[in-house]
Design an enzyme around this catalytic site. Structure first.
Site, PDB file in Angstrom:
ATOM      1  N   LYS A 167       4.752   4.692  -1.227  1.00 39.00           N
ATOM      2  CA  LYS A 167       4.884   6.080  -1.647  1.00 39.00           C
ATOM      3  C   LYS A 167       6.178   6.695  -1.113  1.00 39.00           C
ATOM      4  O   LYS A 167       6.705   7.650  -1.709  1.00 39.00           O
ATOM      5  CB  LYS A 167       3.671   6.883  -1.179  1.00 39.00           C
ATOM      6  CG  LYS A 167       2.390   6.478  -1.891  1.00 39.00           C
ATOM      7  CD  LYS A 167       1.175   7.164  -1.311  1.00 39.00           C
ATOM      8  CE  LYS A 167      -0.103   6.672  -2.020  1.00 39.00           C
ATOM      9  NZ  LYS A 167      -1.327   7.197  -1.414  1.00 39.00           N
ATOM     10  N   GLY A 199       0.797  -1.216   0.000  1.00 36.86           N
ATOM     11  CA  GLY A 199       0.000   0.000   0.000  1.00 36.86           C
ATOM     12  C   GLY A 199       0.832   1.271   0.000  1.00 36.86           C
ATOM     13  O   GLY A 199       1.904   1.345  -0.616  1.00 36.86           O
ATOM     14  N   SER A 200       0.363   2.267   0.723  1.00 35.04           N
ATOM     15  CA  SER A 200       0.953   3.602   0.654  1.00 35.04           C
ATOM     16  C   SER A 200       2.339   3.697   1.281  1.00 35.04           C
ATOM     17  O   SER A 200       2.993   4.742   1.134  1.00 35.04           O
ATOM     18  CB  SER A 200       0.026   4.619   1.319  1.00 35.04           C
ATOM     19  OG  SER A 200      -1.172   4.745   0.582  1.00 35.04           O
ATOM     20  N   THR A 201       2.797   2.671   1.980  1.00 37.16           N
ATOM     21  CA  THR A 201       4.190   2.716   2.438  1.00 37.16           C
ATOM     22  C   THR A 201       5.130   2.813   1.241  1.00 37.16           C
ATOM     23  O   THR A 201       6.231   3.353   1.355  1.00 37.16           O
ATOM     24  CB  THR A 201       4.547   1.464   3.271  1.00 37.16           C
ATOM     25  OG1 THR A 201       4.298   0.284   2.493  1.00 37.16           O
ATOM     26  CG2 THR A 201       3.742   1.413   4.554  1.00 37.16           C
TER      27      THR A 201
END
Length: 581
Positions: A307, A303-305
């Site tokens: 990013k 997921g957004s980790t």
């Protein structure tokens, strides 16, 4: 006849009598000497026969010994030599010398069926002590034609004494060693376990065997002499804290799995790593669900980790800087897909705001600026697309698209399309905050000097400085607020990923993670937590990473920072002290 004549006659008879006796004595002497020679010869013959007999017996024994020497062990005996059965394994210790695994002496029950008088009676007696005995199988063993059969491995002292009291002929005990794990499941996925024959099956137990111990055992070159202990990088105190936090989070969010890791940012040492469900290595049978280490041997879309890595890539390639802006006003339509922000601001965002608001649109545009090939090269360089190298045997291979297209690069920029292990994500996160040095993680002690020799410079140090700022920014103003601990400057990035079910993303099953470092101004440790499919009263998937995974990291740091030697700082410049009255 005159008196004189009679005397002369007697003398004459006496003379002849004496001569006859003398002749008789000579004859008798010859007879005796002949008999003596015959007896002596007979004695010599008898001694010769006895000597020949002894020589023949010893020749047969010697021949059999030679035969046994050249025979295979299985044909010599069904019972392994005692020194091989009693072969030691080295103790496994944590970094402070606390025992994680050790050997204890025990015995195993065996039978010699050819000595069993009544198999039925023997089974009935044994069942009075071993209540869970398999009656049919045991009877089959006791009534077989073999000369050796195992009946039960690793008895307790009480069971041994009770079976001895039964007095069953043909039943015996063999000394063995049993592996004992004082901490039970506390570090099960790191330490691993051994099978009934004391051979390492998983974890560092298997690693020890892979270093040559298994080969030595196969050659019969191991002994029961104590071996040099193997010291790990694990701190049992921190390990216990991490697992306790996971257990409480699993219960609170009714999740199907959870995990956490603490890594030294400058050496790559694993101070603690736990994954739930787990198992008790003292009794691994029946705990198959817990055998999988979700930290190292399972892959997830993080997921957004991700990013964090996308922004670092843009900074490292000089496509953006901390003053750059990205237009996040409109969704992106690409290849039949629409990419939009979950917490959209519908405006132009600065790079810190892209990170703070976790903008899918902003990170997608960064990936587009860098390019697909460079994106793939960057993730490979930072270690997210290749199998991680470490001592732990159970490490999964990441998955990625077979052919990278623009749509793949865009979705991977915000954590969809590539699956990695949580441990691998944490290791890459270390490089983001420690000056750009990638270190293979280790479960063995490693000094900073040793780490510097093997470190790979994968990022510009200036990029790492910027990432520390962004982590701190998000920890203060963004989704990492729930991980902050008073006195310890915690920064990080959350990730809430929809899970794939039957080939489609579903929004009611989340995989939540939080990648953090502290103290963020000069990070000493990187901490990652995840929780799989958390649930709340609002329904499945309602618990976002900021409300589930981030508080887990906060609890771990709050309870372990002092143990790790990190001093708290208070005040704007960190010079204030906390005074308790």
């Amino acid at each position: 006849m005159t008196f004189l004549s009679r005397i002369m006659l007697l003398k004459s008879r006496a003379h002849f009598s004496t001569d006859g006796q003398r002749g008789g004595v000579t004859a008798n002497n010859l007879t005796i000497k002949g008999a003596g020679k015959r007896k002596s010869q007979m004695a010599k013959n008898r001694v010769g026969v006895v000597i020949a007999g002894f020589c023949l017996v010893y020749a047969v024994i010697g021949g059999r010994l030679v035969q046994y020497g050249y025979a295979q062990p299985e044909t010599v005996s069904s019972i392994l030599p005692a020194d091989r059965l009693m072969a030691s394994r080295p103790d496994i210790l944590d970094r402070n010398g606390e025992v994680l695994a050790t050997d204890i002496r025990t015995v195993s029950l065996f039978a010699e069926p050819h000595k069993i008088v009544d198999a039925d009676e023997a089974v009935e007696r044994l069942q009075t002590v071993l209540t869970d005995l398999d009656v049919r199988d045991t009877y089959r063993k006791l009534s077989s034609d073999s000369r050796f059969q195992w009946l039960r491995r690793q008895l307790t002292p009480k069971q041994q004494s009770q079976i001895l009291a039964l007095g069953i002929p043909g039943i015996g005990f063999r000394p063995e060693k049993r592996r004992f794990y004082p901490g039970g499941p506390t570090a099960s996925h790191v330490v691993g376990y051994v099978n009934i024959d004391n051979r390492g099956m998983t974890g560092m137990e298997k690693y020890i065997d892979n270093q040559g111990m298994a080969d030595l055992r196969a050659l019969g070159m191991t002994t029961d002499a104590p071996l040099e202990p193997v010291k790990l990088s694990i701190d049992l105190r921190v390990q216990n804290i991490v697992r306790d936090v996971l257990v409480k989070a699993m219960d609170k969010f009714k999740a199907i799995g959870a995990g956490g890791v603490v890594i030294d940012a400058h050496t790559g040492e694993i101070l603690a790593m736990a994954s739930l469900p787990d198992y008790d290595p003292n009794n691994p049978v029946g705990s198959e669900e817990g055998w999988l280490s979700r930290m190292a041997n399972a892959t997830f879309e993080m997921g957004s980790t991700f990013k964090s890595f996308t922004v670092a890539m843009g900074l490292d390639h000089k496509k953006i800087n901390m003053n750059s802006t990205l237009d996040a006003r409109y969704p992106i339509r690409l290849g039949g897909f629409t990419i939009k922000d979950f917490h959209g601001k519908n405006r132009i965002l600065t790079v810190p705001e892209v990170f703070q608001y976790s903008s899918n649109i902003g990170t997608a545009k960064i990936a587009d600026l860098v390019g697909t090939d460079a994106h793939k090269e960057f993730l490979t360089r930072i270690g997210l697309l290749t199998r991680m190298q470490t001592e732990l045997p159970e490490v999964a291979m990441p998955s990625q698209p077979r052919v990278w297209k623009k749509i793949n690069s865009v979705t991977i920029s915000f954590g969809h399309g590539v699956s990695t292990t949580p441990l691998q994500t944490a290791v890459a996160g270390v490089a983001l905050v420690n000056g750009g040095k990638l270190l293979n993680p280790t479960f063995l002690p490693r000094t900073r000097e040793q780490a510097d020799q093997i470190a790979q410079q994968v990022l510009d140090p200036a990029t790492s400085t910027d990432m520390r700022f962004l982590f701190r920014w998000n920890g203060i103003k963004g989704s990492g607020k729930n991980a902050r601990v008073e006195g310890f400057d915690v920064g990080g990035k959350t990730g809430t990923a929809d899970k794939v079910v039957n080939g489609r993303y579903v929004n009611d099953k989340n995989f939540n993670a939080f990648l953090a470092a502290f103290p963020i101004d000069n990070p000493r440790y990187v901490v990652l937590s995840f929780i799989d499919e958390p649930k709340t009263d609002k329904g499945n998937g309602a618990a976002l990473a900021g409300n589930s995974a981030a508080p887990m990291v906060g609890d771990i740091i709050r309870r372990s920072a002092a143990i790790l030697g990190v001093e708290p700082k208070f005040g704007e410049d960190g010079s204030a002290l906390l005074v308790s009255y």
